[in-house]
Design an enzyme around this catalytic site. Structure first.
Site, PDB file in Angstrom:
ATOM      1  N   VAL A 115       6.015   3.360  -9.207  1.00 37.00           N
ATOM      2  CA  VAL A 115       5.617   3.748 -10.563  1.00 37.00           C
ATOM      3  C   VAL A 115       4.765   5.018 -10.591  1.00 37.00           C
ATOM      4  O   VAL A 115       4.587   5.622 -11.648  1.00 37.00           O
ATOM      5  CB  VAL A 115       4.868   2.607 -11.310  1.00 37.00           C
ATOM      6  CG1 VAL A 115       5.759   1.412 -11.545  1.00 37.00           C
ATOM      7  CG2 VAL A 115       3.579   2.215 -10.589  1.00 37.00           C
ATOM      8  N   TYR A 208     -10.674   1.969  -8.832  1.00 33.20           N
ATOM      9  CA  TYR A 208      -9.976   0.877  -9.517  1.00 33.20           C
ATOM     10  C   TYR A 208     -10.581   0.659 -10.906  1.00 33.20           C
ATOM     11  O   TYR A 208      -9.873   0.593 -11.911  1.00 33.20           O
ATOM     12  CB  TYR A 208     -10.077  -0.399  -8.678  1.00 33.20           C
ATOM     13  CG  TYR A 208      -9.353  -1.592  -9.255  1.00 33.20           C
ATOM     14  CD1 TYR A 208      -7.993  -1.786  -9.024  1.00 33.20           C
ATOM     15  CD2 TYR A 208     -10.021  -2.546 -10.033  1.00 33.20           C
ATOM     16  CE1 TYR A 208      -7.324  -2.891  -9.553  1.00 33.20           C
ATOM     17  CE2 TYR A 208      -9.364  -3.647 -10.561  1.00 33.20           C
ATOM     18  CZ  TYR A 208      -8.015  -3.814 -10.309  1.00 33.20           C
ATOM     19  OH  TYR A 208      -7.342  -4.901 -10.827  1.00 33.20           O
ATOM     20  N   LYS A 212      -8.647   1.233 -14.531  1.00 35.58           N
ATOM     21  CA  LYS A 212      -8.351   0.154 -15.484  1.00 35.58           C
ATOM     22  C   LYS A 212      -8.993   0.434 -16.841  1.00 35.58           C
ATOM     23  O   LYS A 212      -8.419   0.111 -17.887  1.00 35.58           O
ATOM     24  CB  LYS A 212      -8.810  -1.193 -14.918  1.00 35.58           C
ATOM     25  CG  LYS A 212      -8.007  -1.641 -13.687  1.00 35.58           C
ATOM     26  CD  LYS A 212      -6.535  -1.844 -14.008  1.00 35.58           C
ATOM     27  CE  LYS A 212      -5.740  -2.383 -12.834  1.00 35.58           C
ATOM     28  NZ  LYS A 212      -4.332  -2.650 -13.153  1.00 35.58           N
TER      29      LYS A 212
HETATM   30  N1  LIG Z   1      -5.376 -10.530  -8.866  1.00 31.60           N
HETATM   31  C1  LIG Z   1      -6.434 -10.246  -9.634  1.00 31.60           C
HETATM   32  O1  LIG Z   1      -7.538 -10.775  -9.473  1.00 31.60           O
HETATM   33  C2  LIG Z   1      -6.279  -9.270 -10.768  1.00 31.60           C
HETATM   34  C3  LIG Z   1      -7.241  -9.283 -11.779  1.00 31.60           C
HETATM   35  C4  LIG Z   1      -7.138  -8.390 -12.826  1.00 31.60           C
HETATM   36  C5  LIG Z   1      -6.073  -7.511 -12.885  1.00 31.60           C
HETATM   37  N2  LIG Z   1      -5.158  -7.513 -11.897  1.00 31.60           N
HETATM   38  C6  LIG Z   1      -4.056  -6.567 -12.030  1.00 31.60           C
HETATM   39  O2  LIG Z   1      -2.848  -7.277 -12.174  1.00 31.60           O
HETATM   40  C7  LIG Z   1      -1.762  -6.546 -11.628  1.00 31.60           C
HETATM   41  C8  LIG Z   1      -1.008  -7.412 -10.644  1.00 31.60           C
HETATM   42  O3  LIG Z   1      -1.917  -7.865  -9.675  1.00 31.60           O
HETATM   43  P1  LIG Z   1      -1.558  -8.973  -8.598  1.00 31.60           P
HETATM   44  O4  LIG Z   1      -2.827  -9.658  -8.286  1.00 31.60           O
HETATM   45  O5  LIG Z   1      -0.373  -9.747  -9.008  1.00 31.60           O
HETATM   46  O6  LIG Z   1      -1.205  -8.011  -7.367  1.00 31.60           O
HETATM   47  P2  LIG Z   1      -0.266  -8.223  -6.103  1.00 31.60           P
HETATM   48  O7  LIG Z   1      -0.787  -7.290  -5.082  1.00 31.60           O
HETATM   49  O8  LIG Z   1      -0.138  -9.657  -5.756  1.00 31.60           O
HETATM   50  O9  LIG Z   1       1.161  -7.720  -6.617  1.00 31.60           O
HETATM   51  C9  LIG Z   1       1.345  -6.391  -7.023  1.00 31.60           C
HETATM   52  C10 LIG Z   1       2.800  -6.015  -6.929  1.00 31.60           C
HETATM   53  O10 LIG Z   1       2.889  -4.640  -7.334  1.00 31.60           O
HETATM   54  C11 LIG Z   1       3.739  -3.952  -6.427  1.00 31.60           C
HETATM   55  N3  LIG Z   1       3.372  -2.534  -6.385  1.00 31.60           N
HETATM   56  C12 LIG Z   1       2.300  -1.975  -5.773  1.00 31.60           C
HETATM   57  N4  LIG Z   1       2.339  -0.645  -5.892  1.00 31.60           N
HETATM   58  C13 LIG Z   1       3.452  -0.337  -6.606  1.00 31.60           C
HETATM   59  C14 LIG Z   1       4.056   0.867  -7.038  1.00 31.60           C
HETATM   60  N5  LIG Z   1       3.521   2.056  -6.727  1.00 31.60           N
HETATM   61  N6  LIG Z   1       5.195   0.789  -7.754  1.00 31.60           N
HETATM   62  C15 LIG Z   1       5.759  -0.398  -8.037  1.00 31.60           C
HETATM   63  N7  LIG Z   1       5.252  -1.570  -7.632  1.00 31.60           N
HETATM   64  C16 LIG Z   1       4.110  -1.548  -6.925  1.00 31.60           C
HETATM   65  C17 LIG Z   1       3.528  -4.643  -5.096  1.00 31.60           C
HETATM   66  O11 LIG Z   1       4.614  -4.419  -4.211  1.00 31.60           O
HETATM   67  C18 LIG Z   1       3.373  -6.097  -5.512  1.00 31.60           C
HETATM   68  O12 LIG Z   1       4.598  -6.778  -5.509  1.00 31.60           O
HETATM   69  C19 LIG Z   1      -2.391  -5.296 -11.020  1.00 31.60           C
HETATM   70  O13 LIG Z   1      -2.304  -4.240 -11.930  1.00 31.60           O
HETATM   71  C20 LIG Z   1      -3.837  -5.696 -10.808  1.00 31.60           C
HETATM   72  O14 LIG Z   1      -4.710  -4.604 -10.817  1.00 31.60           O
HETATM   73  C21 LIG Z   1      -5.218  -8.382 -10.837  1.00 31.60           C
HETATM   74  O1  LIG Z   2     -11.704  -7.646 -11.784  1.00 32.07           O
HETATM   75  C1  LIG Z   2     -10.796  -8.464 -11.167  1.00 32.07           C
HETATM   76  C2  LIG Z   2      -9.663  -7.731 -10.518  1.00 32.07           C
HETATM   77  O2  LIG Z   2      -9.258  -6.637 -11.222  1.00 32.07           O
HETATM   78  C3  LIG Z   2      -9.671  -7.575  -9.076  1.00 32.07           C
HETATM   79  O3  LIG Z   2      -9.253  -8.813  -8.579  1.00 32.07           O
HETATM   80  C4  LIG Z   2     -10.900  -7.312  -8.323  1.00 32.07           C
HETATM   81  O4  LIG Z   2     -11.843  -6.561  -8.999  1.00 32.07           O
HETATM   82  C5  LIG Z   2     -10.505  -6.714  -6.993  1.00 32.07           C
HETATM   83  O5  LIG Z   2     -11.601  -6.383  -6.230  1.00 32.07           O
END
Ligand SMILES: NC(=O)c1ccc[n+]([C@@H]2O[C@H](COP(=O)([O-])OP(=O)(O)OC[C@H]3O[C@@H](n4cnc5c(N)ncnc54)[C@H](O)[C@@H]3O)[C@@H](O)[C@H]2O)c1
Ligand SMILES: OC[C@@H](O)C(O)[C@H](O)CO
Length: 302
Positions: A115, A208, A212
């Site tokens: 992306v 990060y 966000k």
């Molecule tokens: N897990 C948390 O605590 C949390 C909290 C808040 C927000 N988020 C956000 O939620 C979203 C998903 O997080 P998650 O925990 O499922 O992460 P994850 O790491 O489990 O999965 C992320 C997926 O995105 C894909 N990806 C990474 N870089 C990419 C790129 N350049 N192009 C296309 N695909 C790509 C990876 O291959 C993976 O399959 C992220 O944007 C993350 O910042 C996560």
């Molecule tokens: O704020 C929660 C997430 O975005 C994320 O899991 C964490 O901050 C990663 O360090």
């Protein structure tokens, strides 16, 4: 009996009516009357408010759909009736999730995309249009996190994080909206984070957090710019969620602390987050745009 919307319920109603009229068996009559009541209830439900969540005939894409939060959203959109393209940097992950959906009878497609590359986001949309002919829902969810003290954050760390989390979300919004604006309908949902509004600790992640926060403000900007042409843009902001991202070696030891700091005393399960997306894609969200929905078990209240 109330009129039925679902043709299979209509047929069932007709069969029950016909059998009721032709039988004099009191036991069978009693059973058929009960069946008629059940059909009636199903009929009311099929036309009621829950029906506004149905996505039949719609096409969705979920970036970062190969695991974690994206995978869960992809399943939910498919179960609500949409055809779902799973787009991920890791094609084999995307293929696995697409196969999971297909095994549930949901039309799906796996696409490899980075992306952070504008052209790949445009090609992703073109691939979806060639296969499914339309695109109604874009869930721009791919994201990464890198941790370092701010004074030591490298140029590579800063630019890579921005490239995936912010540029990637923008390129996807843009590519999706180009088609949606022409058609006059679209629902875009970006995955931001509670890191957009609070500073996480003790892990340090300036890039990060900033990326966000920018996603949330970009969402407001696009959500107001496109909504009078039928395209809404909203975001979800999850709290700490149980995925590979928070299971990474550098973060896994912090999970107990994060749970204790959360009023609900736990991390989110990925299923906890799909309700927000299903709301934004539903016909109940027709007047909602530019909104950031925080789903964090109360974390940001403290
Ligand atoms: N897990 C948390 O605590 C949390 C909290 C808040 C927000 N988020 C956000 O939620 C979203 C998903 O997080 P998650 O925990 O499922 O992460 P994850 O790491 O489990 O999965 C992320 C997926 O995105 C894909 N990806 C990474 N870089 C990419 C790129 N350049 N192009 C296309 N695909 C790509 C990876 O291959 C993976 O399959 C992220 O944007 C993350 O910042 C996560
Ligand atoms: O704020 C929660 C997430 O975005 C994320 O899991 C964490 O901050 C990663 O360090």
């Amino acid at each position: 009996m109330a009129p039925v919307a679902d043709p299979s319920l209509e047929k069932l109603e007709a069969i029950i009516k016909e059998t009721l009229a032709s039988t004099s068996d009191p036991k069978l009559k009693e059973k058929l009357t009960r069946a008629q009541e059940l059909v009636n209830t199903a009929s009311i439900r099929s036309k009621g408010v829950l029906n506004k969540f149905a996505l039949d005939g719609q096409v969705a894409v979920v970036t970062g759909g190969g695991q974690g939060i994206g995978r869960s959203i992809a399943h939910a959109l498919g179960e609500a009736g949409a055809k779902v393209a799973i787009a991920d940097l890791d094609l084999s992950r995307a293929e696995t999730v697409a196969a999971e959906l297909e095994s549930k009878g949901i039309s799906s497609l796996a696409i490899k995309v980075d992306v952070s590359k504008k052209q790949e986001c445009e090609e992703m949309v073109q691939t979806i249009l060639s296969k499914f002919g339309d695109l109604h829902i874009g869930v721009n969810n791919a994201g990464i996190v890198m941790n370092s003290d701010s004074e030591d954050t490298s140029e590579r760390e800063w630019t890579t994080t921005m490239a995936v989390n912010l540029n990637g979300a923008f390129y996807c919004c843009q590519a999706e909206a180009k088609h949606m604006l022409k058609k006059g309908y679209g629902r875009i949902i970006n995955t931001a984070s509670m890191s957009a509004i609070v500073v996480n600790h003790p892990q340090k992640q300036v890039a990060y957090n900033a990326s966000k926060a920018a996603v949330v403000h970009m969402t407001k900007t696009l959500g107001t710019e496109w909504c009078d042409r039928g395209v809404t843009v909203n975001s979800i902001s999850p709290g700490y969620t149980d995925t590979e991202l928070t299971r990474a070696e550098k973060l896994v030891t912090l999970r107990n602390m994060w749970s204790n700091d959360t009023p609900m005393k736990r991390l989110a399960d990925v299923e906890d987050l799909v309700g927000g997306v299903l709301y934004f894609t539903s016909q109940l969200a027709n007047f909602t745009t530019g909104f950031n929905l925080v789903m964090d078990g109360g974390f940001t209240c403290w």
